[in-house]
Design a protein around this motif. Sequence first.
Motif, PDB file in Angstrom:
ATOM      1  N   MET A 166      -1.590  -1.019  -7.190  1.00  7.89           N
ATOM      2  CA  MET A 166      -1.421  -2.414  -6.812  1.00  7.89           C
ATOM      3  C   MET A 166      -2.795  -3.078  -6.774  1.00  7.89           C
ATOM      4  O   MET A 166      -3.644  -2.747  -5.937  1.00  7.89           O
ATOM      5  CB  MET A 166      -0.760  -2.521  -5.440  1.00  7.89           C
ATOM      6  CG  MET A 166       0.614  -1.855  -5.339  1.00  7.89           C
ATOM      7  SD  MET A 166       1.852  -2.642  -6.391  1.00  7.89           S
ATOM      8  CE  MET A 166       1.777  -1.608  -7.847  1.00  7.89           C
ATOM      9  N   CYS A 224      -0.847   2.255  -2.861  1.00 12.17           N
ATOM     10  CA  CYS A 224      -1.026   1.020  -2.086  1.00 12.17           C
ATOM     11  C   CYS A 224      -2.322   1.101  -1.292  1.00 12.17           C
ATOM     12  O   CYS A 224      -2.449   1.936  -0.389  1.00 12.17           O
ATOM     13  CB  CYS A 224       0.140   0.817  -1.123  1.00 12.17           C
ATOM     14  SG  CYS A 224       1.753   0.781  -1.931  1.00 12.17           S
ATOM     15  N   SER A 246      -0.055  -6.507 -10.592  1.00  9.27           N
ATOM     16  CA  SER A 246      -0.200  -7.572  -9.593  1.00  9.27           C
ATOM     17  C   SER A 246       1.097  -8.372  -9.526  1.00  9.27           C
ATOM     18  O   SER A 246       1.783  -8.551 -10.535  1.00  9.27           O
ATOM     19  CB  SER A 246      -1.356  -8.496  -9.981  1.00  9.27           C
ATOM     20  OG  SER A 246      -1.363  -9.669  -9.195  1.00  9.27           O
ATOM     21  N   LEU A 247       1.428  -8.877  -8.336  1.00  7.44           N
ATOM     22  CA  LEU A 247       2.578  -9.771  -8.209  1.00  7.44           C
ATOM     23  C   LEU A 247       2.248 -11.181  -8.654  1.00  7.44           C
ATOM     24  O   LEU A 247       3.127 -11.952  -9.021  1.00  7.44           O
ATOM     25  CB  LEU A 247       3.078  -9.821  -6.756  1.00  7.44           C
ATOM     26  CG  LEU A 247       3.975  -8.701  -6.268  1.00  7.44           C
ATOM     27  CD1 LEU A 247       4.563  -9.070  -4.915  1.00  7.44           C
ATOM     28  CD2 LEU A 247       5.096  -8.402  -7.246  1.00  7.44           C
ATOM     29  N   ALA A 306       3.913  -5.735  -2.083  1.00  7.20           N
ATOM     30  CA  ALA A 306       4.133  -5.779  -3.533  1.00  7.20           C
ATOM     31  C   ALA A 306       4.998  -4.607  -3.994  1.00  7.20           C
ATOM     32  O   ALA A 306       5.909  -4.782  -4.822  1.00  7.20           O
ATOM     33  CB  ALA A 306       2.794  -5.773  -4.265  1.00  7.20           C
TER      34      ALA A 306
END
Length: 247
Positions: free
Chosen positions: A83, A108, A127-128, A139
Motif C-alpha cells: 500500500m 500495510c 494506491s486508492l 485501503a
Amino acid sequence: MRFDILTIFPDMFSPLNQSIVGKAQEKGIVEIHTHDFRDFASNKQRHVDDVPYGGGQGMLLMPQPIFDTMDQFPHEGARVLLMDPAGRKFDQKMAEELANEEQVVFICGHYEGYDERIKTLVTDEVSLGDFVLTGGEVAANVMIDAVSRLIPGVLGKQASYEDDSFSSGLLEYPQYTRPDDFRGMKVPEVLTSGHHENIRQWRLRESLKKTLVRRPDLLDQYEANEEEVKILDELRHSCNEPHDVIE
C-alpha cells in the motif's frame, strides 16, 4: 481465495467478518489471515520502524520484521501488494485481475514510508487515490471487499455485479423500487411497463447519459457499439442545443 495481511493493527480488519465477505469466509470461499509483524521485531521494544539513513523527517518501516513475517506462511506465486500513495491506482479493472488470483498478500505500513528493500518482496505497489492515509489498513479493507465480491460464489448471482458502475466500463443507470409513487416522486413509466426491450434501451441510455455527464473520462477508454455510438451522438447534440442541458 486466500488473503494474507501484514499489519500492526489486525483489529482494523474486523469489518471483513461482517456482511458478504463474512459469509464468504463462513462458506470457505475466502480465507483472510492477519499477521502482526510487530510480533517478529528483533528488538526488546518491539519497534518496527527507525530513522532514515541520511536524515530526514519521520520514521521508516524496517525490512527485518516484514521479511521475517513473510517467512511464516506460504506465498509462492502470490500477488504481493504494498500500500503506497505512489503506486498504481486501484480500480475495477485491477479488482477483476486480483479476483483471478489464488492468493493476495497486503503489506500495510505506517510512518513516513518503507525501507526500499521491502519492495523486493512486492509484485505491485497500489494506491486508492491521490491522498495520504495514516496507514495501509483502510485501503486494504476496501480492496479486499472489492475483490471478494467478484469471486464466483460470493454473490448470489454473477449478474449482481456485472451491471455495477465500472464493471461494464460505464456508470450504472438509476434504479427504483416500490412504491411507484413516493411523495409525488414517480418511477419512470417505462420501468413499470413490463416491456423488456424498452427497459433495456432506457437503462442503456441512462447509463450512457450518466457517464457522459459525470465521468466523461471513462468514455475515452470505452469501446462503444453501434447502438451506443448513436445514443452518445444524440446526447451530445442535445447537450449543445441552446438553453438545453442533459439532466
